[in-house]
Design a protein around this motif. Structure first.
Motif, PDB file in Angstrom:
ATOM      1  N   TYR A  16      10.123   1.710 -12.877  1.00 46.26           N
ATOM      2  CA  TYR A  16      10.842   0.958 -11.847  1.00 46.26           C
ATOM      3  C   TYR A  16      10.039   0.905 -10.544  1.00 46.26           C
ATOM      4  N   ILE A  17       9.197   1.898 -10.329  1.00 46.41           N
ATOM      5  CA  ILE A  17       8.256   1.813  -9.209  1.00 46.41           C
ATOM      6  C   ILE A  17       7.270   0.678  -9.460  1.00 46.41           C
ATOM      7  N   ILE A  18       6.826   0.570 -10.706  1.00 39.57           N
ATOM      8  CA  ILE A  18       5.938  -0.539 -11.073  1.00 39.57           C
ATOM      9  C   ILE A  18       6.637  -1.874 -10.848  1.00 39.57           C
ATOM     10  N   ALA A  19       7.929  -1.927 -11.168  1.00 39.05           N
ATOM     11  CA  ALA A  19       8.684  -3.167 -10.956  1.00 39.05           C
ATOM     12  C   ALA A  19       8.690  -3.556  -9.482  1.00 39.05           C
ATOM     13  N   ASN A  20       8.882  -2.590  -8.604  1.00 43.16           N
ATOM     14  CA  ASN A  20       8.866  -2.882  -7.165  1.00 43.16           C
ATOM     15  C   ASN A  20       7.488  -3.358  -6.709  1.00 43.16           C
ATOM     16  N   ILE A  21       6.441  -2.767  -7.274  1.00 46.82           N
ATOM     17  CA  ILE A  21       5.083  -3.193  -6.927  1.00 46.82           C
ATOM     18  C   ILE A  21       4.836  -4.622  -7.398  1.00 46.82           C
ATOM     19  N   MET A  22       5.275  -4.931  -8.618  1.00 41.38           N
ATOM     20  CA  MET A  22       5.079  -6.278  -9.147  1.00 41.38           C
ATOM     21  C   MET A  22       5.850  -7.310  -8.330  1.00 41.38           C
ATOM     22  N   LYS A  23       7.045  -6.963  -7.906  1.00 46.85           N
ATOM     23  CA  LYS A  23       7.832  -7.881  -7.082  1.00 46.85           C
ATOM     24  C   LYS A  23       7.144  -8.139  -5.747  1.00 46.85           C
ATOM     25  N   GLN A  24       6.556  -7.093  -5.163  1.00 43.46           N
ATOM     26  CA  GLN A  24       5.869  -7.261  -3.888  1.00 43.46           C
ATOM     27  C   GLN A  24       4.609  -8.111  -4.049  1.00 43.46           C
ATOM     28  N   ILE A  25       3.892  -7.917  -5.147  1.00 47.38           N
ATOM     29  CA  ILE A  25       2.710  -8.745  -5.406  1.00 47.38           C
ATOM     30  C   ILE A  25       3.119 -10.205  -5.572  1.00 47.38           C
ATOM     31  N   ARG A  26       4.198 -10.440  -6.295  1.00 45.11           N
ATOM     32  CA  ARG A  26       4.693 -11.810  -6.473  1.00 45.11           C
ATOM     33  C   ARG A  26       5.038 -12.433  -5.129  1.00 45.11           C
ATOM     34  N   LYS A  27       5.619 -11.634  -4.243  1.00 46.04           N
ATOM     35  CA  LYS A  27       6.010 -12.148  -2.933  1.00 46.04           C
ATOM     36  C   LYS A  27       4.790 -12.525  -2.091  1.00 46.04           C
ATOM     37  N   ASN A  42      17.137   2.734  -9.280  1.00 49.86           N
ATOM     38  CA  ASN A  42      16.866   2.310  -7.904  1.00 49.86           C
ATOM     39  C   ASN A  42      17.574   3.218  -6.905  1.00 49.86           C
ATOM     40  N   TYR A  43      18.780   3.646  -7.267  1.00 49.25           N
ATOM     41  CA  TYR A  43      19.492   4.600  -6.412  1.00 49.25           C
ATOM     42  C   TYR A  43      18.710   5.908  -6.306  1.00 49.25           C
ATOM     43  N   LYS A  44      18.218   6.403  -7.434  1.00 44.45           N
ATOM     44  CA  LYS A  44      17.459   7.649  -7.417  1.00 44.45           C
ATOM     45  C   LYS A  44      16.156   7.500  -6.636  1.00 44.45           C
ATOM     46  N   LEU A  45      15.518   6.343  -6.773  1.00 48.47           N
ATOM     47  CA  LEU A  45      14.288   6.110  -6.012  1.00 48.47           C
ATOM     48  C   LEU A  45      14.563   6.119  -4.510  1.00 48.47           C
ATOM     49  N   ASN A  46      15.624   5.447  -4.118  1.00 44.41           N
ATOM     50  CA  ASN A  46      15.967   5.420  -2.693  1.00 44.41           C
ATOM     51  C   ASN A  46      16.317   6.814  -2.183  1.00 44.41           C
ATOM     52  N   MET A  47      17.071   7.569  -2.975  1.00 50.00           N
ATOM     53  CA  MET A  47      17.430   8.921  -2.556  1.00 50.00           C
ATOM     54  C   MET A  47      16.205   9.831  -2.508  1.00 50.00           C
ATOM     55  N   LEU A  48      15.274   9.616  -3.425  1.00 52.65           N
ATOM     56  CA  LEU A  48      14.046  10.407  -3.411  1.00 52.65           C
ATOM     57  C   LEU A  48      13.231  10.120  -2.153  1.00 52.65           C
ATOM     58  N   LYS A  49      13.159   8.855  -1.768  1.00 54.32           N
ATOM     59  CA  LYS A  49      12.440   8.502  -0.541  1.00 54.32           C
ATOM     60  C   LYS A  49      13.145   9.071   0.690  1.00 54.32           C
ATOM     61  N   ILE A  50      14.479   9.031   0.681  1.00 54.41           N
ATOM     62  CA  ILE A  50      15.231   9.611   1.798  1.00 54.41           C
ATOM     63  C   ILE A  50      15.008  11.117   1.864  1.00 54.41           C
ATOM     64  N   TYR A 101       0.832  -1.205   0.000  1.00 53.65           N
ATOM     65  CA  TYR A 101       0.000   0.000   0.000  1.00 53.65           C
ATOM     66  C   TYR A 101       0.867   1.256   0.000  1.00 53.65           C
ATOM     67  N   LYS A 102       1.950   1.244   0.770  1.00 52.66           N
ATOM     68  CA  LYS A 102       2.852   2.392   0.779  1.00 52.66           C
ATOM     69  C   LYS A 102       3.538   2.566  -0.571  1.00 52.66           C
ATOM     70  N   GLU A 103       3.872   1.457  -1.212  1.00 52.53           N
ATOM     71  CA  GLU A 103       4.501   1.538  -2.534  1.00 52.53           C
ATOM     72  C   GLU A 103       3.522   2.117  -3.556  1.00 52.53           C
ATOM     73  N   TYR A 104       2.249   1.746  -3.429  1.00 50.55           N
ATOM     74  CA  TYR A 104       1.237   2.315  -4.321  1.00 50.55           C
ATOM     75  C   TYR A 104       1.065   3.813  -4.068  1.00 50.55           C
ATOM     76  N   LEU A 105       1.061   4.216  -2.800  1.00 49.66           N
ATOM     77  CA  LEU A 105       0.936   5.640  -2.483  1.00 49.66           C
ATOM     78  C   LEU A 105       2.114   6.430  -3.048  1.00 49.66           C
ATOM     79  N   PHE A 106       3.298   5.824  -2.988  1.00 49.48           N
ATOM     80  CA  PHE A 106       4.463   6.492  -3.572  1.00 49.48           C
ATOM     81  C   PHE A 106       4.305   6.616  -5.087  1.00 49.48           C
ATOM     82  N   PHE A 107       3.776   5.582  -5.719  1.00 47.79           N
ATOM     83  CA  PHE A 107       3.513   5.633  -7.159  1.00 47.79           C
ATOM     84  C   PHE A 107       2.500   6.725  -7.482  1.00 47.79           C
ATOM     85  N   ARG A 108       1.473   6.843  -6.661  1.00 47.34           N
ATOM     86  CA  ARG A 108       0.445   7.869  -6.882  1.00 47.34           C
ATOM     87  C   ARG A 108       1.031   9.268  -6.720  1.00 47.34           C
TER      88      ARG A 108
END
Length: 245
Positions: free
Chosen positions: A132-143, A180-188, A104-111
């Motif tokens: 790449y945000i979509i990729a993280n969401i798909m990986k979490q759904i798979r998990k 992925n580095y940019k995504l992590n830095m953006l979240k930080i 849910y948090k990953e979806y909110l970040f995508f939104r």
């Protein structure tokens, strides 16, 4: 040998003192435990089936980001179209009810990434990061609804089924590391932004400090000031009633 003798004596004692009532009680307890375990398994399976249905909605919605990314761009007024807003609402409501906290948090970040202006002001922002945000969401759904958590795939592999020349291309793999580095830095950066605006301090103040002050004010008002006032009012009424008119 002494241990075996103790075990043997204990077993004989239990067998000699075991009554039919105890056996019946034990069977009832076992039946209750089995029922509870079956009930939990049934509820878990129902949640799993519900997640599959709701996550399918999310996967369908995420296809817009790949097939029609321009639909996710806000208009001149900074708003999304009504169609996309309705899609966001339907998918978000489903995920809020059924999804895990991480998904849910990953979806909110995508939104927010798709619609918020303050994210676009970051130096780490890049429109291509949405895939790449979509990729993280798909990986979490798979998990969660797919295979074991120990049998995971990379972001490139999770997108390789619909993005050409993506799963095995070394250039794309290096680009994935960068994104992925940019995504992590953006979240930080968003985390630091919240701290800079005093979000945690305000949360602590209104969660703990402010209620304590409010409780103290209520105690002073209703247990110290108001009781004497009510008593004085009653005395005043009695005095008025005793005075002849």
């Amino acid at each position: 040998m002494e241990i075996l003798e103790i075990v043997e004596k204990t077993a004989r004692f239990v067998a000699s003192h075991l009554k039919s009532e105890y056996i019946a009680l034990f069977s009832v307890l076992v039946t209750i435990i089995i029922y509870i375990m079956n009930r939990q398994s049934e509820l878990k399976f129902k949640k799993y089936e519900s997640k599959r249905t709701e996550y399918a909605k999310l996967i369908t919605f995420l296809s817009i980001a790949y097939t029609s990314p321009q639909k996710l761009q806000p208009n001149k007024e900074g708003k999304l179209s009504q169609e996309i807003q309705k899609e966001f609402y339907d998918v978000g409501a489903s995920l809020m009810l059924y999804a895990s906290k991480k998904l849910y948090k990953e979806y909110l970040f995508f939104r927010d990434f798709s619609s918020s202006e303050h994210i676009k002001l970051s130096k780490y922002y890049n429109q291509e990061m949405v895939i790449y945000i979509i990729a993280n969401i798909m990986k979490q759904i798979r998990k969660e609804v797919g295979l074991s958590i120990f049998n995971q795939i990379t972001a490139n592999e999770s997108l390789g089924f619909f993005v050409n020349n993506f799963a095995t291309n070394p250039v794309q793999k290096n680009k994935t590391h960068l994104m992925n580095y940019k995504l992590n830095m953006l979240k930080i950066e968003l985390f630091c932004m919240n701290r800079a605006h005093g979000v945690f301090i305000n949360w602590f103040f209104y969660k703990f400090i402010k209620p304590i002050g409010g409780i103290i004010c209520c105690i002073i008002k209703y247990f110290i000031f108001l009781p004497p006032i009510h008593i004085l009012e009653k005395i005043h009424k009695k005095v008025d009633n005793t005075i002849p008119k």
